[in-house]
Design an enzyme around this catalytic site. Structure first.
Site, short mmCIF file in Angstrom:
data_model
loop_
_atom_site.label_atom_id
_atom_site.label_comp_id
_atom_site.label_asym_id
_atom_site.label_seq_id
_atom_site.Cartn_x
_atom_site.Cartn_y
_atom_site.Cartn_z
N ASP A 129 -4.80 1.24 -1.92
CA ASP A 129 -5.38 -0.06 -1.54
C ASP A 129 -5.56 -0.95 -2.77
O ASP A 129 -5.22 -2.14 -2.75
CB ASP A 129 -6.74 0.13 -0.86
CG ASP A 129 -6.61 0.61 0.59
OD1 ASP A 129 -5.51 0.51 1.15
OD2 ASP A 129 -7.63 1.08 1.14
N HIS B 271 1.48 4.34 -3.06
CA HIS B 271 1.49 5.81 -3.04
C HIS B 271 2.64 6.35 -3.89
O HIS B 271 2.48 7.34 -4.62
CB HIS B 271 1.63 6.32 -1.60
CG HIS B 271 0.38 6.24 -0.80
ND1 HIS B 271 -0.81 6.80 -1.20
CD2 HIS B 271 0.12 5.65 0.41
CE1 HIS B 271 -1.73 6.59 -0.29
NE2 HIS B 271 -1.20 5.89 0.70
N HIS C 126 0.84 -1.21 0.00
CA HIS C 126 0.00 0.00 0.00
C HIS C 126 0.87 1.25 0.00
O HIS C 126 0.63 2.19 -0.78
CB HIS C 126 -0.91 -0.02 1.23
CG HIS C 126 -1.65 1.25 1.47
ND1 HIS C 126 -2.92 1.48 1.01
CD2 HIS C 126 -1.28 2.40 2.11
CE1 HIS C 126 -3.31 2.70 1.35
NE2 HIS C 126 -2.34 3.28 2.02
N GLU C 127 1.90 1.29 0.85
CA GLU C 127 2.79 2.45 0.91
C GLU C 127 3.55 2.63 -0.40
O GLU C 127 3.73 3.75 -0.89
CB GLU C 127 3.77 2.32 2.08
CG GLU C 127 3.12 2.27 3.45
CD GLU C 127 2.32 3.52 3.76
OE1 GLU C 127 2.70 4.60 3.29
OE2 GLU C 127 1.30 3.41 4.47
N GLU D 72 -5.89 7.04 -0.99
CA GLU D 72 -5.85 5.84 -0.15
C GLU D 72 -6.59 4.68 -0.81
O GLU D 72 -6.12 3.54 -0.78
CB GLU D 72 -6.45 6.14 1.23
CG GLU D 72 -5.65 7.11 2.07
CD GLU D 72 -4.23 6.66 2.30
OE1 GLU D 72 -4.00 5.44 2.49
OE2 GLU D 72 -3.34 7.53 2.29
#
Length: 397
Positions: A339, A261, A257-258, A335
């Site tokens: 995801d 980004h 997930h990070e 976000e």
């Protein structure tokens, strides 16, 4: 707006545990999460009311004018007076906020089982924070004062450029020079987790070179993971509490997930927007500090760059709230996108869902926030909505 949002948020609490979270919450933990929200909301309201009350009393009793007169009596240069003016205000704010910070850490966080901060660590953190603020803030403020006073109509643009370079430089040194002042960072040891993370990073062409474990447990039982720095100083940081509470697959999903980004350029986009916003603020500041009415409103007779900077920051706060709401909206969209990236690239939707559920339970997060509160304050979508979105992606992938 914030008061109304807080009341609506607390009013939406229910004793019924959402079924989707029964695997990580029991009745006792769910009740504690609700009591935590009530306690922190009530404490936040008290703090905000006192902060506003002190500001208004100081303002309307002519405190800004009296302070300005005091610093001018020193006979220092305008820059010296400006540093003293802002330093005294910052010191007063620190003294007023200190009891609330102590109460929050050693009473509220202790009551709910989060606090691991000792008085020694608390005091050392304060000393380091103050020293760091002075070491970084004094040179930057000095430069801003000088440029605004000496470089004419393009001063705002010069200040914008200097501040941008300053912020980028600080961001670059944060991982190696600043953060280690407060926490210990240890390279992630060899093993299944490290192998999984580096193998995954290779599949998505992510330039992963450093993963560090931070001793977050010395201050709190809460956990997190984050990116910091950029360029060659970019690193991924995992709290030790996070590693202790999650499986390798769950940690992989969180880090995916990070990395999402980064791959989706969310971080770069936010940085660019922040720089543009800063330019707009300096332009508006250059207009405001030439208005005698601004200083009259704060009972200051003689205009100055330093007082104008303080007054402008106070009057800008409602605009900042509007900007923040817009930024929160786009952050929530980011976000969802991160995801989706993690689910599709790892094929481990349930691992990410379970990781987020565990994080929510461990941090006593509110499972049923009011939509208006989310609209104003949430940079992440409510967990139930994130889980539903990931389950939908999993079912259609």
């Amino acid at each position: 707006m914030n008061f109304v949002a807080d009341r609506l948020n607390v009013g939406k609490l229910t004793t019924h545990l959402p079924e989707k979270f029964s695997d990580v919450y029991d009745t006792e933990r769910y009740e504690r999460s609700q009591n935590y929200l009530k306690t922190t909301t009530r404490f936040g309201t008290i703090t905000s009311v006192i902060d506003l009350g002190v500001l208004l009393v100081f303002w309307f009793l002519g405190g800004f004018g009296a302070l300005d007169h005091f610093v001018r009596e020193t006979g220092w240069s305008s820059i010296g007076c400006g540093l003293l003016f802002i330093g005294i205000l910052a010191g007063c704010k620190f003294i007023i906020s200190l009891p609330f910070s102590i109460y929050s850490t050693f009473v509220i966080e202790e009551q709910f089982g989060f606090n691991k901060t000792t008085p020694k660590i608390f005091v050392l953190d304060l000393i380091k924070s103050i020293s760091l603020s002075m070491a970084l803030g004094i040179p930057l403020l000095t430069a801003i004062f000088w440029f605004l006073e000496s470089t004419g109509p393009w001063a705002w643009m010069i200040c914008w450029g200097v501040t941008t370079v300053f912020i980028l430089a600080v961001q670059y040194i944060v991982p190696t020079w600043i953060m280690p002042l407060f926490n210990k960072f240890t390279p992630l040891g060899d093993g299944e987790l490290k192998d999984k993370l580096f193998a995954y990073a290779k599949t998505i062409d992510f330039p992963l070179t450093q993963i560090f474990v931070m001793d977050g447990s010395k201050r709190s039982t809460k956990s997190n993971a984050f990116f910091t720095g950029f360029g060659k100083n970019k690193r991924i940081v995992l709290f030790d509490t996070l590693i202790n509470a999650h499986t390798p697959d769950e940690l992989l999903a969180v880090l995916a997930h990070e990395m999402g980004h980064f791959k989706k350029k969310h971080i770069l986009r936010r940085l660019i927007f922040g720089i543009l916003q800063m330019g707009a603020i300096f332009y508006l500041l250059s207009l405001a500090i030439t208005q005698q009415s601004l200083f009259t409103a704060f009972y200051v007779d003689t205009p100055s760059i330093y007082a104008g900077l303080v007054f402008f920051s106070i009057l800008f706060s409602p605009i900042d709230l509007i900007i923040s709401i817009i930024m929160q909206f786009f952050s929530r969209k980011d976000e969802y996108e991160a995801d989706r990236f993690a689910v599709l690239t790892t094929q481990k939707a349930q691992a990410l869902i379970m990781a987020l559920k565990k994080l929510s339970a461990d941090n006593l997060a509110n499972l049923t926030p009011h939509p208006f509160y989310v609209f104003i304050n949430y940079s992440h979508p409510p967990l139930a909505q994130r889980v539903a979105a990931m389950e939908k992606i999993e079912s259609t992938a």
